[in-house]
Design a protein around this motif. Structure first.
Motif, PDB file in Angstrom:
ATOM      1  N   LYS A 191       0.831  -1.202   0.000  1.00  0.00           N
ATOM      2  CA  LYS A 191       0.000   0.000   0.000  1.00  0.00           C
ATOM      3  C   LYS A 191       0.868   1.255   0.000  1.00  0.00           C
ATOM      4  N   ILE A 192       1.936   1.227   0.790  1.00  0.00           N
ATOM      5  CA  ILE A 192       2.826   2.393   0.850  1.00  0.00           C
ATOM      6  C   ILE A 192       3.509   2.620  -0.496  1.00  0.00           C
ATOM      7  N   MET A 193       3.968   1.546  -1.139  1.00  0.00           N
ATOM      8  CA  MET A 193       4.607   1.703  -2.443  1.00  0.00           C
ATOM      9  C   MET A 193       3.603   2.196  -3.480  1.00  0.00           C
TER      10      MET A 193
ATOM     11  N   PRO B 120       8.420  16.317   2.609  1.00  0.00           N
ATOM     12  CA  PRO B 120       8.971  15.625   3.793  1.00  0.00           C
ATOM     13  C   PRO B 120       8.077  14.508   4.323  1.00  0.00           C
ATOM     14  N   PRO B 121       6.761  14.728   4.512  1.00  0.00           N
ATOM     15  CA  PRO B 121       5.933  13.589   4.952  1.00  0.00           C
ATOM     16  C   PRO B 121       5.810  12.490   3.896  1.00  0.00           C
ATOM     17  N   PHE B 122       5.894  12.852   2.635  1.00  0.00           N
ATOM     18  CA  PHE B 122       5.882  11.859   1.561  1.00  0.00           C
ATOM     19  C   PHE B 122       7.076  10.916   1.698  1.00  0.00           C
ATOM     20  N   ILE B 123       8.267  11.485   1.906  1.00  0.00           N
ATOM     21  CA  ILE B 123       9.470  10.669   2.066  1.00  0.00           C
ATOM     22  C   ILE B 123       9.420   9.886   3.372  1.00  0.00           C
ATOM     23  N   LYS B 124       8.933  10.502   4.427  1.00  0.00           N
ATOM     24  CA  LYS B 124       8.838   9.812   5.721  1.00  0.00           C
ATOM     25  C   LYS B 124       7.951   8.582   5.605  1.00  0.00           C
ATOM     26  N   HIS B 125       6.878   8.697   4.848  1.00  0.00           N
ATOM     27  CA  HIS B 125       5.952   7.572   4.641  1.00  0.00           C
ATOM     28  C   HIS B 125       6.663   6.424   3.933  1.00  0.00           C
ATOM     29  N   LEU B 126       7.432   6.745   2.893  1.00  0.00           N
ATOM     30  CA  LEU B 126       8.184   5.710   2.169  1.00  0.00           C
ATOM     31  C   LEU B 126       9.253   5.090   3.064  1.00  0.00           C
ATOM     32  N   LEU B 127       9.926   5.908   3.850  1.00  0.00           N
ATOM     33  CA  LEU B 127      11.000   5.412   4.708  1.00  0.00           C
ATOM     34  C   LEU B 127      10.508   4.438   5.778  1.00  0.00           C
ATOM     35  N   SER B 128       9.211   4.400   6.005  1.00  0.00           N
ATOM     36  CA  SER B 128       8.676   3.478   7.010  1.00  0.00           C
ATOM     37  C   SER B 128       8.828   2.017   6.588  1.00  0.00           C
TER      38      SER B 128
ATOM     39  N   VAL C  41      11.645   1.136   4.728  1.00  0.00           N
ATOM     40  CA  VAL C  41      13.038   1.106   4.271  1.00  0.00           C
ATOM     41  C   VAL C  41      13.969   0.760   5.428  1.00  0.00           C
ATOM     42  N   ASP C  42      14.930  -0.097   5.153  1.00  0.00           N
ATOM     43  CA  ASP C  42      15.951  -0.476   6.120  1.00  0.00           C
ATOM     44  C   ASP C  42      17.167   0.416   5.911  1.00  0.00           C
ATOM     45  N   GLY C  43      17.206   1.520   6.634  1.00  0.00           N
ATOM     46  CA  GLY C  43      18.279   2.489   6.453  1.00  0.00           C
ATOM     47  C   GLY C  43      17.786   3.687   5.666  1.00  0.00           C
ATOM     48  N   GLY C  44      18.576   4.141   4.715  1.00  0.00           N
ATOM     49  CA  GLY C  44      18.192   5.305   3.927  1.00  0.00           C
ATOM     50  C   GLY C  44      18.081   4.985   2.452  1.00  0.00           C
ATOM     51  N   LEU C  45      17.601   5.950   1.711  1.00  0.00           N
ATOM     52  CA  LEU C  45      17.492   5.820   0.262  1.00  0.00           C
ATOM     53  C   LEU C  45      18.784   6.286  -0.400  1.00  0.00           C
ATOM     54  N   GLY C  46      19.127   5.648  -1.505  1.00  0.00           N
ATOM     55  CA  GLY C  46      20.208   6.137  -2.338  1.00  0.00           C
ATOM     56  C   GLY C  46      19.603   6.812  -3.559  1.00  0.00           C
ATOM     57  N   VAL C  47      19.920   8.079  -3.769  1.00  0.00           N
ATOM     58  CA  VAL C  47      19.294   8.837  -4.863  1.00  0.00           C
ATOM     59  C   VAL C  47      20.356   9.534  -5.694  1.00  0.00           C
ATOM     60  N   GLN C  48      20.261   9.368  -7.003  1.00  0.00           N
ATOM     61  CA  GLN C  48      21.128  10.081  -7.936  1.00  0.00           C
ATOM     62  C   GLN C  48      20.342  10.340  -9.206  1.00  0.00           C
ATOM     63  N   HIS C  49      20.905  11.147 -10.074  1.00  0.00           N
ATOM     64  CA  HIS C  49      20.266  11.490 -11.343  1.00  0.00           C
ATOM     65  C   HIS C  49      21.253  11.267 -12.479  1.00  0.00           C
ATOM     66  N   ALA C  50      20.728  10.864 -13.619  1.00  0.00           N
ATOM     67  CA  ALA C  50      21.585  10.668 -14.790  1.00  0.00           C
ATOM     68  C   ALA C  50      20.863  11.132 -16.048  1.00  0.00           C
ATOM     69  N   ASN C  51      21.642  11.655 -16.967  1.00  0.00           N
ATOM     70  CA  ASN C  51      21.120  12.020 -18.284  1.00  0.00           C
ATOM     71  C   ASN C  51      21.319  10.823 -19.206  1.00  0.00           C
ATOM     72  N   LEU C  52      20.344   9.916 -19.204  1.00  0.00           N
ATOM     73  CA  LEU C  52      20.461   8.687 -19.979  1.00  0.00           C
ATOM     74  C   LEU C  52      20.045   8.915 -21.431  1.00  0.00           C
ATOM     75  N   SER C  53      20.771   8.287 -22.312  1.00  0.00           N
ATOM     76  CA  SER C  53      20.450   8.333 -23.738  1.00  0.00           C
ATOM     77  C   SER C  53      20.333   6.906 -24.256  1.00  0.00           C
ATOM     78  N   PRO C  54      19.233   6.560 -24.935  1.00  0.00           N
ATOM     79  CA  PRO C  54      18.132   7.447 -25.272  1.00  0.00           C
ATOM     80  C   PRO C  54      17.241   7.751 -24.074  1.00  0.00           C
ATOM     81  N   HIS C  55      16.472   8.809 -24.223  1.00  0.00           N
ATOM     82  CA  HIS C  55      15.448   9.134 -23.236  1.00  0.00           C
ATOM     83  C   HIS C  55      14.101   9.118 -23.941  1.00  0.00           C
ATOM     84  N   PRO C  56      13.135   8.386 -23.380  1.00  0.00           N
ATOM     85  CA  PRO C  56      13.228   7.580 -22.163  1.00  0.00           C
ATOM     86  C   PRO C  56      14.087   6.333 -22.367  1.00  0.00           C
ATOM     87  N   PRO C  57      14.617   5.760 -21.258  1.00  0.00           N
ATOM     88  CA  PRO C  57      15.478   4.586 -21.358  1.00  0.00           C
ATOM     89  C   PRO C  57      14.708   3.274 -21.417  1.00  0.00           C
ATOM     90  N   ALA C  58      13.433   3.330 -21.759  1.00  0.00           N
ATOM     91  CA  ALA C  58      12.547   2.161 -21.661  1.00  0.00           C
ATOM     92  C   ALA C  58      13.044   0.961 -22.463  1.00  0.00           C
TER      93      ALA C  58
END
Length: 224
Positions: free
Chosen positions: A28-30, A80-88, A90-107
């Protein structure tokens, strides 16, 4: 002109979290997390899957119109409450990064005929020279051509430089990272190609002297 970006999120789940079951607490949270994302102005699409090698880790890729578009979402009062809800879940923290992938979208490398994505991060020193960057990109394009011509079960490629500088034990200080998504019909198809002479004759293209480290795993992504 704004450039689209893919947010790459690493989610280490709590033991027993069954996000695939929409009726479970974690499911449900996801589902709520994905629904909130889909309502955002600059959101495009998302892909979700568990790592094959470590099923407790989920990877979520989110395509945005731009990095600023994602930051606009992060600056909302409900973030902030959106992330807190997801973190409930999660074991630890989230790893977040961004990339300019080609092609876009990378589907092409994540869904459709792709049933398993080989996810590869190549780590370089943050001060990698422009010549070494261009050499790596050129060689990578040649390796993709080999995949297209010779690799049975290969389905597509997407890749690009990660915007943020990251950390790795093999790199002193921050690292510059190239993120590759290589699509396969199955994990077995990828592993079988690694045993071929075509792979052995060309893998050097993916192993430049300037590279400090590489990580690799597989994810069967699904569009959300």
């Amino acid at each position: 002109m704004t450039q689209p970006v893919t947010e790459i999120v690493r989610i280490p789940l709590l033991a027993g979290a069954t996000i695939e079951d929409a009726n479970s607490p974690a499911g449900k949270i996801m589902s709520e997390t994905l629904a909130t994302l889909a309502q955002q102005e600059h959101y495009q699409r998302a892909y979700l899957g568990r790592q094959v090698e470590n099923s407790s880790i989920v990877q979520l890729y989110i395509d945005w119109d731009s990095l600023d578009g994602h930051k606009k979402f992060m600056n909302q009062s409900f973030y902030p409450p959106f992330i807190k809800h997801l973190l409930s879940i999660v074991d630890g923290g989230l790893g977040v990064q961004h990339a300019n992938l080609s092609p876009h979208p990378p589907a092409v490398a994540l869904t459709g005929t792709t049933k398993a994505t080989e996810v590869v991060d190549h780590y370089f020193s943050a001060d990698i020279s422009e010549a070494d960057r261009l050499s790596f990109e050129t060689n990578l394009k040649e390796f993709v051509k080999v995949l297209e011509k010779k690799a049975e079960g290969y389905t597509g490629f997407a890749g690009g430089w990660v915007i943020e500088e990251l950390e790795h034990e093999a790199v002193q200080g921050k690292a510059k990272v190239w993120h590759s998504c290589i699509g396969w019909q199955s994990v077995d198809a990828h592993m079988a190609f690694r045993e071929t002479q075509d792979f052995k004759d060309n893998v050097h293209l993916m192993r430049p002297e300037s590279k400090k480290a590489t990580t690799m795993h597989h994810v069967p992504f699904q569009a959300t």
